[in-house]
Design an enzyme around this catalytic site. Structure first.
Site, mmCIF file in Angstrom:
data_model
loop_
_atom_site.group_PDB
_atom_site.id
_atom_site.type_symbol
_atom_site.label_atom_id
_atom_site.label_comp_id
_atom_site.label_asym_id
_atom_site.label_seq_id
_atom_site.Cartn_x
_atom_site.Cartn_y
_atom_site.Cartn_z
ATOM 1 C CB SER A 73 -0.944 0.015 1.213
ATOM 2 O OG SER A 73 -0.211 -0.017 2.426
ATOM 3 C CE1 TYR B 55 13.926 -4.989 11.187
ATOM 4 C CE2 TYR B 55 16.259 -4.438 11.234
ATOM 5 C CZ TYR B 55 15.068 -4.517 10.549
ATOM 6 O OH TYR B 55 14.998 -4.137 9.234
#
Length: 414
Positions: free
Chosen positions: A19, A168
């Site tokens: 998006s 992460y």
């Protein structure tokens, strides 16, 4: 820039996180060829800070000549992915290319990372990539030239890329391990590769993390969409590669990379997980000489380069800086001028000095006193110091990056 050749015409791409940002850029590049694009992302309603939804992305894709299928998808949800895959097959007849772009990031140390954040990163980056691949592979196997492309880094086991953000790194490397395993598992049937940028890429998420000023040190998303386009046009035998955007574009004949720079001529911020980034920071540090007065027996809190730096900081502080920053910083300095210092850019007109901050710090930075002086003299950027392991950060990473604004104001005064 890399020109479109029409090689993706009629092919169906399933892109997660499409998006906005890099995912959308890859979708738009494919749309220019007349490709079909499944926009698998969560944003169905406009985000207050991030632009774009799956529906606005669909409009842009179709305006360029492609066909779009917007699907509300959280890649952690097996049912949602399965339904999106079924819709894609019903509408377009199959899936030719999967781009695993969706990702979550939280750059904090082990003690500062809530398990909710750990679960999010592992769920989106690792599990989401594995799950989406698993559900698309039966359809990819029916394609004439199927590809899986993961937006993930080379598997660099240098501890420097783990020490400041272990969770992460584990999550992101999980995406890369999917490439390593699936490329071999489906060799001869599906091309499976990874793509990673050489420099930081300007996206809305990057601006939220580091502020608008960080964009001047970035390249735009076009370099990643061009690199992806080059990869996706290769035969299925091109597999198991960990590709850097600039390197593959050089093989495609691209020589001028300033066209991708947000601010041509500015120094670019190297991305995580590349040895070139560490080497660059080390070289920068070696070229900087910080004068240190010798033979001065007074306390480091009243004399020396650190005290002088903080005297300048006090002169720069004002209500506007305090309002725009909103953070309290504590510095644990080691080395020749060891000590504890603080900058309060959250309360009143701001304050700075030696010792513990008057209130609990939002960010704690631990580093050598010589590197601290280099950092505030504009010779070593906090982001690069962090990436090279010279700076340990605990607390709010967004506030840590905002520190660069203060430093840019001080360059002319140091």
């Amino acid at each position: 820039m890399l020109q479109n050749t029409g090689k993706l015409a009629g092919q169906t791409l399933f892109i997660t996180g499409a998006s906005r940002g890099i995912g959308k850029a890859i979708a738009l590049k494919a749309a220019k060829d007349g490709a079909n694009v499944v926009i698998a992302a969560k944003t169905a309603q406009a985000h207050p800070k991030l632009p774009g939804t799956i529906y606005t992305a669909a409009e842009e894709i179709e305006a360029l000549g492609g066909k779009a299928l917007p699907c509300i998808v959280d890649v952690r949800d097996e049912k949602q992915i399965g339904e999106a895959v079924e819709q894609a097959v019903r509408k377009f007849g199959g899936i030719d290319i999967l781009v695993n772009n969706a990702s979550a990031i939280n750059l904090t140390g082990t003690l500062e990372t809530p398990m909710k954040k750990v679960d999010l990163m592992l769920g989106v980056n690792l599990r989401g990539t594995y799950l989406t691949s698993k559900l698309c592979i039966p359809h990819l196997l029916k394609s004439k030239n199927p590809h899986i492309l993961n937006l993930s880094p080379p598997l660099n086991l240098n501890p420097i890329w783990f020490k400041n953000h272990t969770a992460y790194t584990m999550a992101k490397y999980g995406m890369s391990m999917c490439v390593l395993g699936m490329a071999e598992e489906f060799r001869g049937s599906i091309a499976v590769n990874a793509l990673w940028p050489k420099t930081a890429i300007q996206t809305a998420a990057m601006e939220m993390l580091g502020g608008a000023e960080v964009g001047k040190q970035c390249r735009n998303v076009d370099i990643m969409s061009d690199a992806a386009y080059a990869i996706l046009g290769k035969p299925r035998s091109y597999t198991g590669n960990f590709i850097i955007d600039e390197e593959i574009l050089k093989t495609e004949g691209i020589k001028d990379f300033d066209i991708y720079a947000v601010a041509p001529g500015n120094a670019l911020l190297p991305d995580f997980f590349l040895d070139e980034a560490e080497a660059l920071v080390q070289n920068m540090g070696d070229q900087v000489v910080i004068p240190v007065a010798k033979g001065d027996s007074r306390s480091a809190a009243t004399s020396g380069p650190i005290a002088e730096t903080f005297n300048i900081i006090k002169g720069v502080l004002n209500p506007d800086i305090v309002k725009s920053t909103g953070g309290v910083y504590k510095f644990n300095l080691s080395g020749e001028h060891a000590g504890v210092w603080f900058i309060d850019m959250k309360n009143g007109g701001g304050s700075a000095g030696s010792g513990e901050p008057p209130v609990k710090a939002d960010v704690v930075m631990t580093m050598d006193s010589a590197d601290f002086t280099k950092m505030f003299a504009g010779k070593l950027k906090p982001t690069m110091a962090f990436m090279s392991g010279k700076l340990m950060i605990k607390g709010d990473m967004t506030l840590a990056i905002k520190m660069e604004k203060m430093m840019s104001m001080m360059k002319s005064k140091l």
